[in-house]
Design a protein around this motif. Sequence first.
Motif, PDB file in Angstrom:
ATOM      1  N   ASP A   1       0.857  -1.184   0.000  1.00  0.00           N
ATOM      2  CA  ASP A   1       0.000   0.000   0.000  1.00  0.00           C
ATOM      3  C   ASP A   1       0.898   1.240   0.000  1.00  0.00           C
ATOM      4  OD1 ASP A   1      -2.055  -1.787   0.217  1.00  0.00           O
ATOM      5  OD2 ASP A   1      -2.356  -1.472   2.374  1.00  0.00           O
TER       6      ASP A   1
ATOM      7  N   ARG B   1       1.070   5.711   0.250  1.00  0.00           N
ATOM      8  CA  ARG B   1       0.416   6.960   0.654  1.00  0.00           C
ATOM      9  C   ARG B   1       1.290   8.117   0.204  1.00  0.00           C
ATOM     10  NH1 ARG B   1       0.042  10.816   4.750  1.00  0.00           N
ATOM     11  NH2 ARG B   1      -2.109  11.368   5.355  1.00  0.00           N
TER      12      ARG B   1
ATOM     13  N   GLU C   1      -3.943   7.798  -1.379  1.00  0.00           N
ATOM     14  CA  GLU C   1      -3.684   6.477  -0.819  1.00  0.00           C
ATOM     15  C   GLU C   1      -4.049   5.417  -1.847  1.00  0.00           C
ATOM     16  OE1 GLU C   1      -5.842   6.267   2.806  1.00  0.00           O
ATOM     17  OE2 GLU C   1      -4.315   7.355   3.946  1.00  0.00           O
ATOM     18  N   LYS C   2      -3.133   4.520  -2.059  1.00  0.00           N
ATOM     19  CA  LYS C   2      -3.335   3.501  -3.089  1.00  0.00           C
ATOM     20  C   LYS C   2      -3.104   2.130  -2.489  1.00  0.00           C
ATOM     21  CE  LYS C   2      -1.809   2.308  -7.783  1.00  0.00           C
ATOM     22  NZ  LYS C   2      -0.849   2.631  -8.864  1.00  0.00           N
ATOM     23  N   LYS C   3      -4.110   1.297  -2.613  1.00  0.00           N
ATOM     24  CA  LYS C   3      -3.982  -0.063  -2.121  1.00  0.00           C
ATOM     25  C   LYS C   3      -3.048  -0.864  -3.032  1.00  0.00           C
ATOM     26  CE  LYS C   3      -6.104  -1.960   0.672  1.00  0.00           C
ATOM     27  NZ  LYS C   3      -5.719  -2.294   2.076  1.00  0.00           N
ATOM     28  N   GLY C   4      -2.266  -1.729  -2.428  1.00  0.00           N
ATOM     29  CA  GLY C   4      -1.413  -2.602  -3.218  1.00  0.00           C
ATOM     30  C   GLY C   4      -2.234  -3.546  -4.078  1.00  0.00           C
TER      31      GLY C   4
END
Length: 678
Positions: free
Chosen positions: A65, A67, A114-117
């Motif tokens: 993840d 940020r 924010e980016k989820k893996g």
Amino acid sequence: MPELLLELFSEEIPARLQRRAAEDLKKAVTNALVENGLVYESAGAFATPRRLALTVTGLPPASPDTREERKGPKVGAPQQAIDGFLRGAGLASIEEAKIQSDPKKGDFYVAVIEKKGAPAIEILKDILPQVVKSFPWGKPMRWGSGRLEWVRPLRAVTATFGPEGEEPEIVPFTLDTVASGNQTFGHRFMAPQPIKVRRFDDYVQALEKAKVVLDIDRRKQIIRSDAEQLAFAQGLELIADEGLLEEVAGLVEWPVVMMGSFDPAFLEVPEEAIIATIRANQKCFCLRDSGTGKLANKFILTANLVAEDGGKAIVAGNERVIRARLSDAKFFYETDLETPLADNLSRLEDVVFHARLGTQAERVARIEALAARIAPLVGADIEDARRAARLSKADLPTGMVGEFPELQGLMGRYYALAQGERPQVAAAIEDHYKPLGPSDRVPAEPVSIAVALADKLDILTGFWAIDEKPTGSKDPYALRRAALGVIRLIADNRLRLPLGQFVTDSDLLSFFHDRLKVSLRDAGARHDLVDAVIAEDSDDILQIVSRVTALSSLLDTEDGKALLAGYKRAANILAAEEKKDGTTYDGTVEGGRLAVPEEQVLASAVDLARIDLETRLAGDDYAGAIAVLGGLRAPVDAFFEHVLVNDPDPAIRANRLHLLARLRDTMHKVADFGKVAG
């Protein structure tokens, strides 16, 4: 941790492209993995004639993840700036951004992204087809009705991903009509059936069983070892040829080494021509007799399969082709011998060397005149140098050189000797192209040196005259190589041959300086020492090399290091005081104003050193000149320890500054110590 296995299975990839392609595949995939947050432990790339393969180990199951805080415009900024910020950050409205305050810049917007893996397999299914589609083949091709470009038609793609001990997943993607899977294929003839693969270790073992050696270096080792053993059993030695070995290893997936022979009557042809014929036409290795060192009438071939008849038909086929090719070579050689080399000169009048530099005949005339000028300077007979230069290109119209251009010069030597030319003339015909590279032999015989220098200087001065100079990495006429050749001819033969008598263009002289710097640095010389001894008008290669060597020896000693420190101190004081006073101190020292013993000693030491240096430099005794400078260490140290340069008496102060200028200028007679680091 999970492992990626990728194989791109195609029709035969040219041997010369395989190793580079494997490295390009590894670089492209691993770079893409890292850019997408997938770090890895190790990667390995492999190539055979029909496949590129890649394994990447220690991959995580998913990317982490992330940020990111992205700074935006000030609060109250124009709407156009805010809209651009929202688009770049992926926000629907400015309310989704937060406001931060800066005491100096005020309030401004910040987007928190924010980016989820993502699962690694999802990332792989995107990056792998992109790598294939953008692969840097020099000349790719398309086939059928598809749009995919690859070096040869792509037949299958293996792409699996998963942890050890578990059944890996197929990384799903499609390239035109070729879908990824978990199957590959073995040897085209001996094991063409499909093979299911899982992880890299299983894949390599399965290929071995299917008569495919995946690693090109292992194939090379098999070929070399088997060839040497076959040769040894016959009392022969393999003629090493690393380039041919690399090529042959790229032509086979399952190397099978055999020996063939040819009619010993062909050994009347020069051995270089036999080797070139067998190498170029059949990709076979030649052999020497271990006892005599002479070329044997045997050769080594490498097949790509285990033949049912033990290879008899394969050997016979190669022998048949080689016999025909050697018959051609023998015909060329015997026909060429019938024509005196001098009779070929008229044919050079029809061969254009360069549109703006004339024909080969005109070039030969220039080389001949230049070789005659150089000959007495290098101890060569003028008439021998003229004759060798006149015949230097006479083998270009011959049949053998027409078939094998790499034999030019060499065949000229054979023909010259057979036709009664003097040995030194024949040797110069071959050697005038040398040295061709850093590992090539440098001619040492005077006639060869004269003609080789003439050839290279003509190339350089000619192309400089028409403003065809190397630019960046482009050097179509190999002028850098020619300049390095001149440098090596002069330096290796310890020649006092100032280039100014042949090179009148200052830009060309500067080009020689650049090449000499490269040469000396490659030999281990410090770059600052090279810069210190080369002046704008330096044209004596041997002098420069000798000074760099001597200066390096001095600065490796404690006396040298201390002297350099003293020089730096003197130079810094002079620079500061000259700037402050608005004048230049020229080194005119008044003996009556030398009041302190230490400055008297230094003045005397500098004067004696100047006289000694002039004598030694005139005799090219640079080691002796450097030793003279080394003797200044003690008086320089004593001067700075006991003498105040900026004396209250202006006249004494000026005299001491003149003394430091005299020291500086004396040291500059050997090198510009201001360019020396330390």
